[in-house]
Design a protein around this motif. Sequence first.
Motif, PDB file in Angstrom:
ATOM      1  N   MET A 647     -17.907  98.099  15.799  1.00 55.39           N
ATOM      2  CA  MET A 647     -17.093  98.266  14.588  1.00 55.39           C
ATOM      3  C   MET A 647     -17.556  97.329  13.468  1.00 55.39           C
ATOM      4  SD  MET A 647     -13.093  99.134  15.264  1.00 55.39           S
ATOM      5  CE  MET A 647     -12.749  97.579  16.023  1.00 55.39           C
ATOM      6  N   GLU A 648     -18.850  97.354  13.213  1.00 51.95           N
ATOM      7  CA  GLU A 648     -19.406  96.525  12.152  1.00 51.95           C
ATOM      8  C   GLU A 648     -19.170  97.109  10.772  1.00 51.95           C
ATOM      9  OE1 GLU A 648     -23.141  94.646  14.695  1.00 51.95           O
ATOM     10  OE2 GLU A 648     -23.509  96.220  13.232  1.00 51.95           O
ATOM     11  N   TYR A 649     -18.811  98.394  10.712  1.00 48.45           N
ATOM     12  CA  TYR A 649     -18.608  99.054   9.432  1.00 48.45           C
ATOM     13  C   TYR A 649     -17.332  99.878   9.464  1.00 48.45           C
ATOM     14  CZ  TYR A 649     -23.433  97.759   8.520  1.00 48.45           C
ATOM     15  OH  TYR A 649     -24.590  97.046   8.341  1.00 48.45           O
ATOM     16  N   LEU A 650     -16.728  99.972   8.318  1.00 46.66           N
ATOM     17  CA  LEU A 650     -15.551 100.821   8.141  1.00 46.66           C
ATOM     18  C   LEU A 650     -16.061 102.221   7.811  1.00 46.66           C
ATOM     19  CD1 LEU A 650     -12.472 101.202   7.819  1.00 46.66           C
ATOM     20  CD2 LEU A 650     -12.724 100.467   5.452  1.00 46.66           C
ATOM     21  N   ALA A 651     -16.264 103.017   8.830  1.00 44.89           N
ATOM     22  CA  ALA A 651     -16.903 104.319   8.644  1.00 44.89           C
ATOM     23  C   ALA A 651     -16.256 105.344   9.562  1.00 44.89           C
ATOM     24  CB  ALA A 651     -18.405 104.231   8.936  1.00 44.89           C
ATOM     25  N   GLU A 652     -16.349 106.585   9.127  1.00 47.27           N
ATOM     26  CA  GLU A 652     -15.884 107.724   9.918  1.00 47.27           C
ATOM     27  C   GLU A 652     -17.115 108.405  10.509  1.00 47.27           C
ATOM     28  OE1 GLU A 652     -13.536 111.961   9.201  1.00 47.27           O
ATOM     29  OE2 GLU A 652     -13.319 110.327   7.760  1.00 47.27           O
ATOM     30  N   VAL A 653     -17.241 108.333  11.827  1.00 43.88           N
ATOM     31  CA  VAL A 653     -18.431 108.810  12.524  1.00 43.88           C
ATOM     32  C   VAL A 653     -18.074 110.049  13.338  1.00 43.88           C
ATOM     33  CG1 VAL A 653     -20.246 108.240  14.173  1.00 43.88           C
ATOM     34  CG2 VAL A 653     -19.359 106.474  12.636  1.00 43.88           C
ATOM     35  N   HIS A 654     -18.851 111.100  13.151  1.00 47.02           N
ATOM     36  CA  HIS A 654     -18.704 112.333  13.925  1.00 47.02           C
ATOM     37  C   HIS A 654     -20.005 112.530  14.707  1.00 47.02           C
ATOM     38  CE1 HIS A 654     -15.077 113.367  11.673  1.00 47.02           C
ATOM     39  NE2 HIS A 654     -15.746 113.028  10.586  1.00 47.02           N
ATOM     40  N   LEU A 655     -19.920 112.352  16.008  1.00 52.73           N
ATOM     41  CA  LEU A 655     -21.096 112.444  16.868  1.00 52.73           C
ATOM     42  C   LEU A 655     -20.991 113.691  17.733  1.00 52.73           C
ATOM     43  CD1 LEU A 655     -23.702 111.180  17.956  1.00 52.73           C
ATOM     44  CD2 LEU A 655     -22.300 109.856  19.552  1.00 52.73           C
ATOM     45  N   ASN A 656     -22.055 114.456  17.757  1.00 54.64           N
ATOM     46  CA  ASN A 656     -22.116 115.691  18.544  1.00 54.64           C
ATOM     47  C   ASN A 656     -23.084 115.477  19.693  1.00 54.64           C
ATOM     48  OD1 ASN A 656     -21.909 118.271  19.464  1.00 54.64           O
ATOM     49  ND2 ASN A 656     -23.148 119.201  17.848  1.00 54.64           N
ATOM     50  N   GLN A 657     -22.534 115.337  20.899  1.00 54.72           N
ATOM     51  CA  GLN A 657     -23.350 115.199  22.099  1.00 54.72           C
ATOM     52  C   GLN A 657     -22.761 116.085  23.196  1.00 54.72           C
ATOM     53  OE1 GLN A 657     -23.364 111.169  23.531  1.00 54.72           O
ATOM     54  NE2 GLN A 657     -21.158 110.909  23.352  1.00 54.72           N
ATOM     55  N   PRO A 658     -23.515 116.373  24.231  1.00 59.12           N
ATOM     56  CA  PRO A 658     -23.018 117.274  25.287  1.00 59.12           C
ATOM     57  C   PRO A 658     -21.730 116.761  25.929  1.00 59.12           C
ATOM     58  CG  PRO A 658     -25.392 116.987  25.483  1.00 59.12           C
ATOM     59  CD  PRO A 658     -24.938 116.021  24.430  1.00 59.12           C
ATOM     60  N   ILE A 659     -20.978 117.683  26.529  1.00 61.04           N
ATOM     61  CA  ILE A 659     -19.685 117.351  27.123  1.00 61.04           C
ATOM     62  C   ILE A 659     -19.840 116.328  28.241  1.00 61.04           C
ATOM     63  CG2 ILE A 659     -17.727 118.295  28.405  1.00 61.04           C
ATOM     64  CD1 ILE A 659     -18.058 120.877  26.898  1.00 61.04           C
ATOM     65  N   GLN A 660     -20.892 116.479  29.026  1.00 60.03           N
ATOM     66  CA  GLN A 660     -21.086 115.550  30.138  1.00 60.03           C
ATOM     67  C   GLN A 660     -21.303 114.124  29.642  1.00 60.03           C
ATOM     68  OE1 GLN A 660     -20.678 116.164  33.401  1.00 60.03           O
ATOM     69  NE2 GLN A 660     -20.926 113.953  33.656  1.00 60.03           N
ATOM     70  N   MET A 661     -21.929 113.980  28.482  1.00 56.38           N
ATOM     71  CA  MET A 661     -22.131 112.639  27.929  1.00 56.38           C
ATOM     72  C   MET A 661     -20.810 112.034  27.486  1.00 56.38           C
ATOM     73  SD  MET A 661     -25.696 113.262  25.828  1.00 56.38           S
ATOM     74  CE  MET A 661     -25.999 111.531  25.540  1.00 56.38           C
ATOM     75  N   TRP A 662     -19.912 112.857  26.960  1.00 61.31           N
ATOM     76  CA  TRP A 662     -18.578 112.342  26.607  1.00 61.31           C
ATOM     77  C   TRP A 662     -17.802 111.945  27.866  1.00 61.31           C
ATOM     78  CZ3 TRP A 662     -17.710 110.627  22.064  1.00 61.31           C
ATOM     79  CH2 TRP A 662     -18.252 111.247  20.934  1.00 61.31           C
ATOM     80  N   ILE A 663     -17.937 112.723  28.921  1.00 59.87           N
ATOM     81  CA  ILE A 663     -17.270 112.366  30.170  1.00 59.87           C
ATOM     82  C   ILE A 663     -17.833 111.058  30.720  1.00 59.87           C
ATOM     83  CG2 ILE A 663     -16.885 113.102  32.549  1.00 59.87           C
ATOM     84  CD1 ILE A 663     -16.839 115.969  31.576  1.00 59.87           C
TER      85      ILE A 663
END
Length: 1332
Positions: A647-663
């Motif tokens: 949390m070095e920056y006040l930013a809105e991050v949208h990351l698209n990665q495969p479902i297994q990576m989120w799990i």
Amino acid sequence: MAKPRKQQKNDDPKSDSSEAIVQHQKLCLSIDMENARIYGYTELRIAVPESGLIELHADNMTIEGVTVDGETTEYQSFPHYQFVDDARRWSSVSSTSAASDAACSTYVSLLDKEMRPNLKILCGKLAKKSVEEGEGDGGNKEGDGGSSSQSVDDFKQNVKLVRIDYWIGKAETGIHFGNNVLHTDNQLRRTCCWFPCMDNSLQRCCYDLEFTVEQNLVAVSNGTLLYQVLSKDDPPRITYVYRLNVPVTAEWISLAVAPLEILPDRHIGLLSHMCMSPSFSMLRNTVGFFHNAYSHYEDYLSAPFPFGSYKQVFIVPEMTISSVSLGASMGIFSSQLLFDEKVIDQTIGTRIKLAHALARQWFGVYITAETSSDEWLLDGLAGFLTDSFTKRFLGNNEARYLRYKANSEVCMADVSDATALNSADVYGTQCMGLYGKVRSWKSVAILQMLEKQMGPETFRKILQIIILKAQDTTRSMRTLSTKEFRHFANKVGNLERPFLKEFFPRWVGSCGCPVLSMGLSYNKRKNMLELAIFRGCTAKSDSILSTPKSKPDSETRETDIGWPGMMSIRVHELDGMYDHPILPMAGEAWQLLEIQCHAKLAAARRIQKPKKGSRPDGSDDNADAPTADMRPNAESPLLWIRADPEMEYLAEVHLNQPIQMWINQLEKDKDVIAQAQAISTLEALPQLPFAVVNALYNFLNDSKAFWRVRVEAAFALSNTASEETDWAGLQHLIKFYKSRRFDTSVGLPRPNDFHDFPEYFVLEVIPRAIAMVRAADDKSPREAVEFVLQLLKYNDNNGNSFSDVYWLAALVQSIGELEFGQQSIHLLSSLLKRIDRLLQFDRLMPSYSGILTITCIRTLTQMALKLSTSIPLERVFELFRPFRKSGTLWQVRIEASKALLDVEFHCRGIDATLLLFITYLEEEVSLRGQVKLSVHALRLCQMRGGSEYKDDVNGPTLVALLRLLESRTAFNNVCLRHNLFCILQILAGRPPTLNGVPRIHVQPIGDIETHVQSIKATETCSEENIDKSSSVMKLKIAGPETLVPNAIDLLPVANPVLEVPKEILDTVSNGSERRMPVVKIRVKQSAASSRADDSDRIFIDLEDTEPRRASSSMSVDAPMRQTIDPLGTNNNENIEEISSSHDHCSRVAASIGSTKLAKSEDEVRKELQCTADSRNRDGNNGEANIKQKYMSLQTLSVERRKQDGPPLGMEDLNSREKKKEKKRKDKDKKRKRDENREDPEYLERKRLKKEKRQKEKETGKSQIENTKETNVDPQGTKEESKIKTAIVVLKSNEPSGSKRAIKTVETNGEPSEGSSVPKLRFKIINRNLNKS
């Protein structure tokens, strides 16, 4: 090396001899509780300016006399609030936009008036004595004022002792009586309502305070208690004497008088906690932690508490206007913050609020902002200090999770320039309401970003230096500015100047947060991670451009979007975790990054394969084994990646990665932010596989995980429950709850046991999560309804050492989330009986703060709205009216009023709701209740819809809101007044802020100033007005006698393009003159003559051969072009004009309009548009004047090929029927134009059309230059003058006007030799109208 800072005049306000300076103030008050009156006096030691005029703030009091050095003097006072009873004042307000404008002007006028001093004391005659006694007016003007003795420097400064005797008969604002309690509040500019002072942020002094009260009362005020004096009166009275040796502004002076019980702190003797007798046991439990916060701040800042002692006073919440009211060395709090040892849910919130109030003593009271644009810094430092306490005593997970949620809120709300931290001062209202909270959160986030850049210890050292400089007694002002903090960041924090030079303007001076959208792919051949990034911003471009001190050329253009710094990308691979700080926050909108992976695919072969006994739903008994293959596919060594993990920056991050990576991220990453991000992403998936449901359930079962993230997992499971997943989410929630709370032998809930606090918080939300499950028909499953009913029926708190009031409230709240269908509607009556039983029980044995009754009212409101078609509205009102009685607990009374407003809003609309809100507001006596009602009405206005509901509020309702805005009730309650202003802005579809509203300067009231100053001010204003008005008039008329000849002289010989200043074009085109009939002259040319285009010359002669009885002006709309325009422009485009002189009272506007490219290049058409406006003094000479107007164009010299044409019939133009027709069309067109001016769609189309026209002009100019280079005659010879024909079309003002007549114009190649200016000459030839 940095240059030394120059000493500015405003660095020390005491250097300004034009204003009085308070060096010390003494306040003595005698308080009569029985009659609710205050008697007293104040003595101010003031350095009087040369003018001898002292200006103070004093309101809501009766002044009996004013003396200066013991001698009576002249003074003048007037109240800030003045009631205006004018029934016609708001008669013109009939729409929400008009009401919004009226609210802006009224609110700004009231705020500006309150900033001005209203007690003026004249010391002119007495000033001469001190001047004679002391030489000069210099001297030491230290603001400590701790000693009351006057030195030699005091005489040089012309120091006077001013005494003001006064009394207060009706304490309505600033100070309040009630229930044998008196207390003050630090509302905006309300300190002067209980003692005369200089209510200015630049005026600081020390105070001696004496308060005489009844013997059974305790008076608590600022500073150190010196002693108490018991009088010999009957009954005896006691006087409390305080001294505040630290100079502060008047707004931080506070007082609380009540029969208080005092609790000295057991660990630190300088701490005292006080409350009323019924709450003393809760006080002991609540403040038991406080010495930890006090010691932590002193250790972190390496300095003792600046005010010596600190006092906390807790009073009845109904009397306070907010939960916290700060003063120097003390704080007045609502007793609603207190809790006993049986209450669990209140603990965390109360501790954070008390710790933040103590942090504000350091940054905000002791150290203040240098200017209003620096207030963000003090607010942020106090929040940063509070976060350090939260991290140490409540846990790192709690601090990081709260900061993550606050940053998310900032990114959602930081969309306009109202959230820019150093935005223009809006009378102090920038810290109020929702925008005030967003600014506070954003301030802390920015300081935490700087801490990440320079390191925790370095940042701590900066704070220690700030405190050390503030303790320096040689400094007269303890202020902190953004510029000074930026200097510390450079010198102490070792941050480079280029970074800081870009950091502060972008984060502090602008609005908006970065939005980064990322997508990834793995390149197997290169063993690299390819990351695609798209940069954006939460704020609109126009908001960034309108922000003060913003840089539109470098910060808002689409090709360079971003903020300073480099963001880190954390990649979790098979063999470990790697950080890559390679993502620049600034750069192109689209960017592709390549990150080298460290793990090799060969390592994946050594990973054990899953067992054959895997279940078909995707779960595995060996899922947690470290040897399991967790990769999204066999061709990648990646497990999961994260952007900005720290949390070095006040930013809105949208990351698209495969479902297994989120799990993988949810199950293996131990960071609470990573877990929360994974849950929110998995919850939002359109299709949920069983692996996601099982991962959420496993995380919910993990007792080692942070309880707040487990709560999010529970709600995510409720959203995943559906028929497609066989209600797996619902079954998991019920299974989890029963495994913790049910007795397996009997199948019923066990008695409550809340000793495990994290488990208590998680289990508390499970019933609500189950109630939020929906079937395909958007109804709650029968199993969910039965489960909630079972929990309510068998709740048992026997043997539990903790209260179950919040537990029961959560169960009741879950009933409000249910949606009843045909299968579960029969259970509604059982649920209502349970709610009624809880209401009866809470009435006999009131729960903590009425929580249970409040929750029942909210739930019944939700159910009434869902079943509004079958429940009469009057039955609902009859149900809630008993809770609004005056004897009811104030929290319950306000909740009942809010429930009735909700029902009114959903059944009758916003207009009826606002009328009911005004009625309830007049009936409510508590200030805090008024604020809560206004906040609720504000939310209902936000819910009512967008611009399509703009005018759904009637005029009388708007007028009632405006009257309430300027009423005495709103004057007494600053927060209420601000909320009323926000309501009127939201109704008009505008942001609820004063940012961007022009300031209104109110003339000072009073005649005590010298008459010479008034005259000078009047003369200055008059001169400025004359200059401004004359400049405006010059722009409008623009010198018609000289403009056109000068413009013609600038025409080049080879290229007849008329260049005219844009200011003149805008001036004439924006005029509001009445449009007249149009004459269009079309010049045709053949293919043979088109080759001579670039050598053609146009000369215009405005020679006047007739006596100057009338005047006319000629304006050229666009530059005259002799080349082909490849981008044909629109005939309906708005064309700018230039004024010129021809006659006195008539006006002819000639313009070369848009040039179109024909399908065949043999024919080029150009239009010369002539607008005639004739003003004839003699009505009988109309026809002669029209002919004279056209004959005044003597010569038109153009090199063209000669053509013949028929003569033009002028007799048809003079017929009266056509004149009347033209006038009627003119009026219709003007009416349509006026209607379109307020149409946003029309204005948007007009703007787009204007941009398109500008691009076409630029393209045409570039092609003219290219054509000019190819068609230059190297021989320098002149071609023979040729004659071409021109078709003149007289058109009415209507865009689709028909052709009236056609005529030809004979032209010569050169102007007449005997004339100094070109001439125009028309040759009239008859021609058939149907021919072109």
